[in-house]
Write a protein that holds these residues in place. Structure first.
Motif, PDB file in Angstrom:
ATOM      1  N   ASP A 147      50.910  63.596  22.770  1.00  0.00           N
ATOM      2  CA  ASP A 147      51.559  64.506  21.814  1.00  0.00           C
ATOM      3  C   ASP A 147      51.341  65.988  22.174  1.00  0.00           C
ATOM      4  OD1 ASP A 147      52.617  62.486  20.287  1.00  0.00           O
ATOM      5  OD2 ASP A 147      51.079  62.586  18.732  1.00  0.00           O
ATOM      6  N   ARG A 187      46.561  70.747   8.831  1.00  0.00           N
ATOM      7  CA  ARG A 187      47.128  69.440   9.132  1.00  0.00           C
ATOM      8  C   ARG A 187      47.923  69.557  10.431  1.00  0.00           C
ATOM      9  NH1 ARG A 187      48.360  73.203   6.106  1.00  0.00           N
ATOM     10  NH2 ARG A 187      48.368  72.195   4.078  1.00  0.00           N
ATOM     11  N   THR A 188      48.189  68.393  11.039  1.00  0.00           N
ATOM     12  CA  THR A 188      48.962  68.382  12.284  1.00  0.00           C
ATOM     13  C   THR A 188      50.453  68.260  11.961  1.00  0.00           C
ATOM     14  OG1 THR A 188      47.152  67.081  13.183  1.00  0.00           O
ATOM     15  CG2 THR A 188      49.125  67.249  14.533  1.00  0.00           C
ATOM     16  N   VAL A 189      51.273  69.000  12.669  1.00  0.00           N
ATOM     17  CA  VAL A 189      52.727  68.798  12.619  1.00  0.00           C
ATOM     18  C   VAL A 189      53.246  68.841  14.058  1.00  0.00           C
ATOM     19  CG1 VAL A 189      53.125  69.710  10.267  1.00  0.00           C
ATOM     20  CG2 VAL A 189      53.151  71.279  12.217  1.00  0.00           C
ATOM     21  N   LEU A 190      54.505  68.430  14.243  1.00  0.00           N
ATOM     22  CA  LEU A 190      55.054  68.364  15.595  1.00  0.00           C
ATOM     23  C   LEU A 190      56.081  69.470  15.823  1.00  0.00           C
ATOM     24  CD1 LEU A 190      55.590  64.503  15.939  1.00  0.00           C
ATOM     25  CD2 LEU A 190      53.736  65.867  16.912  1.00  0.00           C
ATOM     26  N   TYR A 215      59.450  70.113  11.228  1.00  0.00           N
ATOM     27  CA  TYR A 215      60.180  69.556  10.086  1.00  0.00           C
ATOM     28  C   TYR A 215      59.214  68.918   9.111  1.00  0.00           C
ATOM     29  CZ  TYR A 215      64.426  70.756  12.412  1.00  0.00           C
ATOM     30  OH  TYR A 215      65.428  71.494  12.991  1.00  0.00           O
ATOM     31  N   THR A 216      59.566  69.046   7.831  1.00  0.00           N
ATOM     32  CA  THR A 216      58.655  68.536   6.818  1.00  0.00           C
ATOM     33  C   THR A 216      59.370  68.386   5.483  1.00  0.00           C
ATOM     34  OG1 THR A 216      56.393  68.794   5.971  1.00  0.00           O
ATOM     35  CG2 THR A 216      57.762  70.793   6.008  1.00  0.00           C
ATOM     36  N   SER A 260      56.094  69.467  -0.203  1.00  0.00           N
ATOM     37  CA  SER A 260      54.721  69.113   0.163  1.00  0.00           C
ATOM     38  C   SER A 260      53.762  70.262  -0.168  1.00  0.00           C
ATOM     39  CB  SER A 260      54.646  68.790   1.654  1.00  0.00           C
ATOM     40  OG  SER A 260      55.012  69.926   2.406  1.00  0.00           O
ATOM     41  N   LYS A 261      52.490  69.927  -0.123  1.00  0.00           N
ATOM     42  CA  LYS A 261      51.433  70.915  -0.411  1.00  0.00           C
ATOM     43  C   LYS A 261      51.577  72.135   0.502  1.00  0.00           C
ATOM     44  CE  LYS A 261      46.507  71.061   0.594  1.00  0.00           C
ATOM     45  NZ  LYS A 261      45.562  71.701  -0.271  1.00  0.00           N
ATOM     46  N   LYS A 262      51.779  71.885   1.810  1.00  0.00           N
ATOM     47  CA  LYS A 262      51.836  73.005   2.759  1.00  0.00           C
ATOM     48  C   LYS A 262      52.955  73.975   2.414  1.00  0.00           C
ATOM     49  CE  LYS A 262      53.055  69.877   6.086  1.00  0.00           C
ATOM     50  NZ  LYS A 262      53.684  68.934   5.151  1.00  0.00           N
ATOM     51  N   GLN A 313      55.997  63.533  -0.299  1.00  0.00           N
ATOM     52  CA  GLN A 313      54.824  63.942   0.480  1.00  0.00           C
ATOM     53  C   GLN A 313      53.831  64.777  -0.323  1.00  0.00           C
ATOM     54  OE1 GLN A 313      55.235  66.654   3.946  1.00  0.00           O
ATOM     55  NE2 GLN A 313      54.598  64.898   5.153  1.00  0.00           N
ATOM     56  N   SER A 314      52.569  64.444  -0.188  1.00  0.00           N
ATOM     57  CA  SER A 314      51.406  65.114  -0.801  1.00  0.00           C
ATOM     58  C   SER A 314      51.154  64.717  -2.257  1.00  0.00           C
ATOM     59  CB  SER A 314      51.466  66.651  -0.717  1.00  0.00           C
ATOM     60  OG  SER A 314      51.905  67.088   0.532  1.00  0.00           O
TER      61      SER A 314
END
Ligand SMILES: Cc1cc2nc3c(=O)[nH]c(=O)nc-3n(C[C@H](O)[C@H](O)[C@H](O)COP(=O)(O)O)c2cc1C
Length: 214
Positions: free
Chosen positions: A44, A62-65, A77-78, A82-84, A141-142
């Motif tokens: 990754d 947190r990890t994202v791509l 993308y998310t 979400s919390k972030k 999410q979250s």
């Protein structure tokens, strides 16, 4: 029994990094390093640790791509609920860190955030496999949930709902673009004399480049 960690120690080394041999553009330098990460068997290589800060000053990571990049910034993308994303709406300042330890490298980028256009999110969403598209519909999410069963039931429901294979882009899902204000390229070197090259965005839009002590 305690597992000993105090003797875990790696030797770092890489090509020397200097103000004279980095690209004057931190984006072009990114291209050079990202290409090397892609060709180095790193698992990754586009994974980045994203850190945000909440209203009380409490950080979270947190990890994202990474899914796209150009001179405008770095896109992932998310879920927009979400919390972030909630944290970023209150405080758009963030840090991403690429942990390319296999190359004795880390890259740290500070910046702010903007949403990518609906069209850009849509195009990316279309390219995702069926299961990932469904995943965006399944998970709030979250949010706190009582069990895995809830997710499995929701997945079955979505599989039925979208059995024709056409999965629309959820309103609450899309891309965020990180607009950088600084980049730190860190190259590990022997005897802990690591190279740290720091780019900071100036008021006139140019990038100042400095060396930091390791
Ligand atoms: C390797 C890896 C890649 C991930 N990529 C993403 C991603 O691109 N987008 C995303 O929303 N979450 C991704 N996640 C999950 C996030 O780390 C995180 O759990 C999720 O986004 C919820 O974060 P939040 O509650 O802080 O908003 C990834 C996790 C891992 C370990």
């Amino acid at each position: 029994m305690n597992i000993k960690v105090d003797n875990l120690r790696s030797e770092y080394k890489g090509e020397f990094l200097d103000i004279s041999n980095v690209d004057p553009s931190p984006f072009k330098q990114f291209k050079v390093w990202f290409k090397e990460a892609l060709h180095s068997d790193i698992y990754d290589p586009n994974a980045m640790i994203l850190s945000t800060v909440d209203q009380n000053g409490m950080p979270s990571s947190r990890t994202v791509l990474l899914k796209a990049y150009d001179e405008r910034g770095f896109v992932f993308y998310t879920n927009y609920e979400s919390k972030k994303v909630k944290e970023l709406e209150k405080n758009p300042r963030l840090v991403i860190l690429f942990p390319w330890f296999k190359l004795s490298r880390q890259l740290i980028i500070q910046g702010t955030i903007e949403r990518v256009s609906k069209m850009e999110s849509f195009k990316y969403f279309l390219s995702r496999p069926f299961g990932s598209k469904l995943g965006a519909w399944v998970s709030h999410q979250s949010a706190v949930i009582s069990s895995r069963k809830i997710l499995e039931m929701k997945l079955e429901e979505m599989k039925k709902k979208f059995r024709d294979g056409k999965v629309p882009l959820p309103d609450y899902w899309g891309g965020l673009r990180i607009i950088p204000s600084s980049f730190e390229y860190w190259q590990g070197q022997p005897e802990r004399l690591h190279d740290r090259i720091y780019y900071s965005l100036q008021h006139d839009g140019s990038w100042k480049i400095e060396r930091l002590a390791p």
